[in-house]
Design a protein around this motif. Structure first.
Motif, PDB file in Angstrom:
ATOM      1  N   CYS A  68      37.889  32.583  36.601  1.00  0.00           N
ATOM      2  CA  CYS A  68      37.696  33.354  37.837  1.00  0.00           C
ATOM      3  C   CYS A  68      38.767  33.097  38.884  1.00  0.00           C
ATOM      4  O   CYS A  68      38.804  33.784  39.907  1.00  0.00           O
ATOM      5  CB  CYS A  68      36.323  33.051  38.438  1.00  0.00           C
ATOM      6  N   ARG A 108      36.373  38.704  38.958  1.00  0.00           N
ATOM      7  CA  ARG A 108      36.409  38.378  40.392  1.00  0.00           C
ATOM      8  C   ARG A 108      37.684  38.921  41.043  1.00  0.00           C
ATOM      9  O   ARG A 108      38.788  38.736  40.541  1.00  0.00           O
ATOM     10  CB  ARG A 108      36.337  36.864  40.573  1.00  0.00           C
ATOM     11  N   SER A 164      31.687  32.078  37.889  1.00  0.00           N
ATOM     12  CA  SER A 164      32.872  32.098  37.033  1.00  0.00           C
ATOM     13  C   SER A 164      33.097  33.492  36.442  1.00  0.00           C
ATOM     14  O   SER A 164      33.233  33.662  35.236  1.00  0.00           O
ATOM     15  CB  SER A 164      32.743  31.060  35.909  1.00  0.00           C
ATOM     16  N   CYS A 220      32.988  30.749  42.559  1.00  0.00           N
ATOM     17  CA  CYS A 220      34.102  30.308  41.711  1.00  0.00           C
ATOM     18  C   CYS A 220      34.686  29.035  42.292  1.00  0.00           C
ATOM     19  O   CYS A 220      34.873  28.940  43.510  1.00  0.00           O
ATOM     20  CB  CYS A 220      35.175  31.403  41.653  1.00  0.00           C
TER      21      CYS A 220
END
Length: 412
Positions: free
Chosen positions: A239, A171, A167, A232
């Motif tokens: 994320c 990202r 998470s 994720c």
């Protein structure tokens, strides 16, 4: 629900949601075996799951469900240390006792992580390291990986066997499970090993849409690419935020810097931050996106308005200094004087360019008003806090265990 209410609810759910992690794992004893094991794992917990006085070895919070089982399976091959840091979010209700803004907390966590890594590298130079992080802790771990991957960290890249991000707000949009390696499911082996055990691992998590709420472009892990996992799940706003939701990311960046201890403090803090961000964005636009010629002015953006706003709201972007602010004021005076002197030749094309830029900004936020997009986020807290119960941590347990065996085998 209005767009503003959706935005507010989404931001608070994203960052406060990490409090709803599964129950505490039974505490594990300190690692047994030699003082310098084959693998030393550093864990960075999510918001409210750590504190400056937290235990460095007790398996609590989300990562307790990962490192507790690994330690039980391979107690003589690895050690684990949880990074002690505020893990706070501006004192917002439900985010723990810490009052530091998120950005301050995360920066403190990064410095603590770098220091812990340096201590291990100094006392156990032959020991490989791994770093795992969840939510706020994943952003901290991502920062560590970027520094080490670029060759600037306290430990050489070849001594970092793995980085697992769960998470991660940083990202990259559409990032594959192995960051930077589309289609690859098996992490690269630890440097110096044949990777026999790791070759049996597959991180088969589906690739989530969107990207981290704290970024629009993602990050570069340099020499660590291939050994960084970006885990994720779809519907986790931290994320997997929608691609076309610039204002959501701007709101998240501002909230991360704010004093949220009570409604009055939050309003005043966010108002000041928003004013500053808008001023910084405008200064950057004036200095970089207008071209002035003899009797002409053109808006030729080097970056979109969405990117300018996002960058200005990000605490990691240096704010314009006094000299730049003064230069922007002088340049704007020059722009207005040029337009006033030649309105018939300058205004039509300038208005067209600015209108197109505004239209693009609207497009860059289209997901905020698309009901079909928000159906993916119908259960944000459960998605954000479900990494243990939905099996996402199981592959991490297998990966770290395999690394420990590969590394131990290479030392025998």
């Amino acid at each position: 629900m209005t767009a503003s209410r959706v935005l507010t609810a989404a931001v608070l759910a994203t960052f406060a949601g990490s409090l709803c992690t599964p129950g505490t794992v039974a505490a594990q004893p300190s690692p047994a075996g030699p003082s310098c094991p084959a693998l030393w794992v550093l864990g960075v917990q999510g918001t409210s799951e750590s504190s400056p006085g937290a235990s460095a070895t007790t398996d609590t919070g989300m990562l307790g469900h990962l490192l507790g089982p690994v330690s039980a399976v391979a107690p003589n091959l690895l050690a684990r240390t949880y990074i002690q840091y505020p893990a706070s979010f501006g004192g917002a209700p439900g985010t723990g006792a810490g009052t530091d803004p998120y950005t301050v907390s995360a920066n403190t966590g990064l410095n603590a992580l770098l220091a812990a890594s340096e201590d291990i590298a100094t006392s156990c130079p032959a020991t490989s390291q791994a770093v795992v992080g969840y939510s706020q802790g994943a952003q901290v771990a991502s920062g560590f990986a970027q520094i080490v991957g670029a060759g600037g960290g306290p430990v050489a890249p070849e001594r970092v066997a793995a980085v697992a991000l769960y998470s991660d707000p940083d990202r990259a949009p559409g990032s594959p499970v192995i960051a930077g390696r589309p289609g690859q499911l098996t992490p690269d082996p630890a440097p110096g090993t044949a990777g026999a055990a790791v070759s049996q691992i597959a991180l088969s998590t589906a690739v989530a849409s969107g990207g981290g709420i704290a970024t629009t472009s993602g990050v570069d892990f340099g020499a660590l690419t291939g050994r960084v996992a970006d885990i994720c799940v779809e519907g986790d706003l931290s994320c997997a935020a929608p691609d076309r939701a610039v204002l959501l990311r701007v709101a998240a960046q501002l909230a991360a810097q704010a004093d949220l201890r009570d409604p009055i403090a939050a309003i005043n803090s966010v108002q000041g931050l928003l004013s500053g961000a808008l001023g910084d964005a405008w200064t950057t636009v004036v200095l970089n996106d207008f071209q002035i010629g003899p009797g002409s002015v053109a808006y030729v953006p080097a970056a979109s308005l969405a990117q300018r706003l996002t960058d200005a709201a990000d605490s990691r972007t240096p704010a314009p200094g006094p000299n730049e602010t003064s230069a922007a004021e002088a340049r704007w005076a020059q722009i207005t004087a040029t337009v006033a002197a030649n309105p018939l030749t300058t205004l039509p094309s300038l208005a067209g360019s600015l209108s197109a830029a505004w239209g693009q900004l609207v497009t860059d936020n289209a997901d905020l008003i698309d009901p079909s997009v928000w159906l993916r986020y119908s259960d944000i807290p459960a998605r954000h806090t479900g990494y243990a119960v939905n099996g996402q941590l199981a592959s991490g347990v297998a990966w770290l265990t395999a690394l420990a065996h590969d590394l131990a085998g290479s030392q025998s």
